[in-house]
Write a protein that holds these residues in place. Structure first.
Motif, short mmCIF file in Angstrom:
data_model
loop_
_atom_site.label_atom_id
_atom_site.label_comp_id
_atom_site.label_asym_id
_atom_site.label_seq_id
_atom_site.Cartn_x
_atom_site.Cartn_y
_atom_site.Cartn_z
N GLU A 4 -5.40 -14.26 2.65
CA GLU A 4 -5.72 -15.19 1.51
C GLU A 4 -6.92 -16.05 1.84
OE1 GLU A 4 -4.04 -18.75 -1.23
OE2 GLU A 4 -2.62 -17.85 0.16
N LEU A 5 -7.94 -15.97 0.98
CA LEU A 5 -9.04 -17.12 1.22
C LEU A 5 -8.76 -18.39 0.83
CD1 LEU A 5 -11.91 -17.27 2.15
CD2 LEU A 5 -12.60 -16.43 -0.05
N LEU A 6 -8.72 -19.27 1.77
CA LEU A 6 -8.24 -20.46 1.15
C LEU A 6 -9.62 -21.37 0.87
CD1 LEU A 6 -5.74 -21.91 3.68
CD2 LEU A 6 -5.41 -20.79 1.64
N LYS A 7 -10.73 -21.23 1.76
CA LYS A 7 -11.91 -21.73 0.98
C LYS A 7 -13.17 -20.89 1.67
CE LYS A 7 -12.92 -24.69 5.03
NZ LYS A 7 -13.24 -26.13 5.54
N ALA A 8 -14.40 -20.93 0.77
CA ALA A 8 -15.51 -20.39 1.27
C ALA A 8 -16.73 -21.37 0.84
CB ALA A 8 -15.77 -19.03 0.97
N GLU A 9 -17.22 -22.47 1.81
CA GLU A 9 -17.87 -23.63 1.14
C GLU A 9 -18.92 -23.90 2.16
OE1 GLU A 9 -14.94 -26.12 0.17
OE2 GLU A 9 -14.78 -27.03 2.05
N TYR A 10 -20.02 -24.57 1.87
CA TYR A 10 -21.11 -25.11 2.47
C TYR A 10 -20.50 -26.25 3.25
CZ TYR A 10 -24.56 -21.64 1.04
OH TYR A 10 -25.23 -20.51 1.18
N THR A 11 -20.56 -26.31 4.57
CA THR A 11 -20.43 -27.72 5.36
C THR A 11 -21.50 -27.76 6.52
OG1 THR A 11 -17.87 -27.39 5.10
CG2 THR A 11 -18.62 -28.88 6.77
N ASN A 12 -22.05 -28.75 6.28
CA ASN A 12 -23.04 -29.27 7.23
C ASN A 12 -24.31 -27.77 7.49
OD1 ASN A 12 -22.19 -31.57 7.80
ND2 ASN A 12 -21.02 -30.86 9.36
N LEU A 23 -22.62 -11.81 3.95
CA LEU A 23 -21.38 -11.73 3.15
C LEU A 23 -20.70 -13.27 3.07
CD1 LEU A 23 -19.70 -9.82 1.89
CD2 LEU A 23 -18.56 -9.21 3.96
N ALA A 24 -20.78 -14.22 3.86
CA ALA A 24 -20.55 -15.40 3.69
C ALA A 24 -21.14 -16.16 2.72
CB ALA A 24 -20.70 -16.38 4.86
N ILE A 25 -22.34 -16.08 2.42
CA ILE A 25 -23.06 -16.75 1.44
C ILE A 25 -22.75 -15.98 0.03
CG2 ILE A 25 -25.43 -16.83 0.51
CD1 ILE A 25 -26.60 -16.75 3.32
N ALA A 26 -22.57 -14.69 -0.07
CA ALA A 26 -21.91 -14.16 -1.08
C ALA A 26 -20.38 -14.63 -1.50
CB ALA A 26 -21.69 -12.59 -0.92
N LEU A 27 -19.77 -14.94 -0.52
CA LEU A 27 -18.60 -15.42 -0.93
C LEU A 27 -18.37 -16.91 -1.58
CD1 LEU A 27 -16.49 -14.19 2.08
CD2 LEU A 27 -15.74 -13.64 -0.21
N ALA A 28 -19.43 -17.93 -0.96
CA ALA A 28 -19.45 -19.14 -1.33
C ALA A 28 -20.60 -19.46 -2.52
CB ALA A 28 -20.00 -20.05 -0.04
N ALA A 29 -21.34 -18.51 -2.74
CA ALA A 29 -22.42 -18.70 -3.60
C ALA A 29 -22.06 -18.70 -5.01
CB ALA A 29 -23.86 -17.98 -3.52
N PRO A 30 -22.43 -19.58 -6.04
CA PRO A 30 -22.38 -19.30 -7.30
C PRO A 30 -22.78 -17.78 -7.97
CG PRO A 30 -23.31 -21.36 -7.24
CD PRO A 30 -23.35 -20.59 -5.67
N ALA A 31 -21.86 -17.38 -8.84
CA ALA A 31 -22.15 -15.85 -9.20
C ALA A 31 -23.68 -15.73 -9.90
CB ALA A 31 -21.36 -15.30 -10.39
N GLU A 32 -24.31 -16.76 -10.50
CA GLU A 32 -25.76 -16.70 -10.92
C GLU A 32 -26.67 -16.72 -9.76
OE1 GLU A 32 -24.81 -21.16 -11.11
OE2 GLU A 32 -23.71 -19.40 -11.39
#
Length: 208
Positions: free
Chosen positions: A165-173, A19-28
């Protein structure tokens, strides 16, 4: 036994990570999302909602894993307390399964206990986590579900005790880091903001 293929804790972490990947990954990149699952890699195949009169709705997630298919069921939405069961299929045959919790019961896992320990003693960790994972589920699964299921996840937010509210969902390290906040949590009759940080879907830090 399913645990010889992937342990229950590994499975919990893998699905929360998905689910974390789904939030951070581009739709494509949807829906073929690869997810580490211990010694195996799970590839998201799809989801469905099974609704029967008089029963809790079941959220069903399907993953491909080599020659097998893994199906994981949840009571309503994807959250640590909502795990119901998992089945491993070889074709149409169930070759292994694991029951997390029966209908009407809350699944209590070691992982969930560790996450609740990240909350201050004054906080209602169970209520906050339940609300947060409901919102997280709605946001992430809306990215990967068929269009006709979007309304289900949209309506589900209305039963949440808090608004997030979701402030961020992004890859870090190489980890997906999420930060969520709510401003309507009440503690000792005072309104207080709460921010929660998750790594790969697991709560790691809470500030109030």
């Amino acid at each position: 036994m399913l645990s010889t293929f992937i342990s229950p804790v590994q499975l919990e972490k893998a699905v929360l990570h998905f689910l974390a990947i789904a939030l951070a990954a581009p739709a494509e990149n949807h829906p073929c999302i690869p997810v580490p699952g211990g010694d195996v890699t799970l590839v998201f195949h799809g989801l469905d909602i099974v609704q029967e009169r008089g029963r809790l709705p079941l959220l069903v997630l399907d993953f491909d894993c080599g020659k097998f298919r893994l199906q994981v069921e949840f009571f309503g939405h994807l959250a640590p307390a909502k795990f119901h069961c998992a089945r491993l299929y070889d074709g149409d045959e169930v070759v292994a399964e694991h029951l997390f919790a029966d209908p009407g019961t809350v699944y209590r896992s070691e992982l969930a206990g560790e996450m609740e320990a990240a909350f201050p003693d004054s906080a209602d960790a169970g209520a906050l986590m339940g609300s947060l994972y409901l919102w997280r589920s709605c946001a992430g699964l809306s990215c990967v579900c068929p269009e006709e299921l979007g309304k289900y996840f949209g309506k589900m937010k209305s039963v949440s005790r808090y608004v997030w509210e979701l402030l961020k969902a992004e890859y870090t390290n190489d980890a997906v880091v999420e930060k969520w906040i709510t401003s309507d949590y009440t503690c000792a009759s005072d309104s207080a903001g709460v921010s929660v940080v998750l790594e790969n879907g697991v709560v790691v830090n809470v500030n109030m």
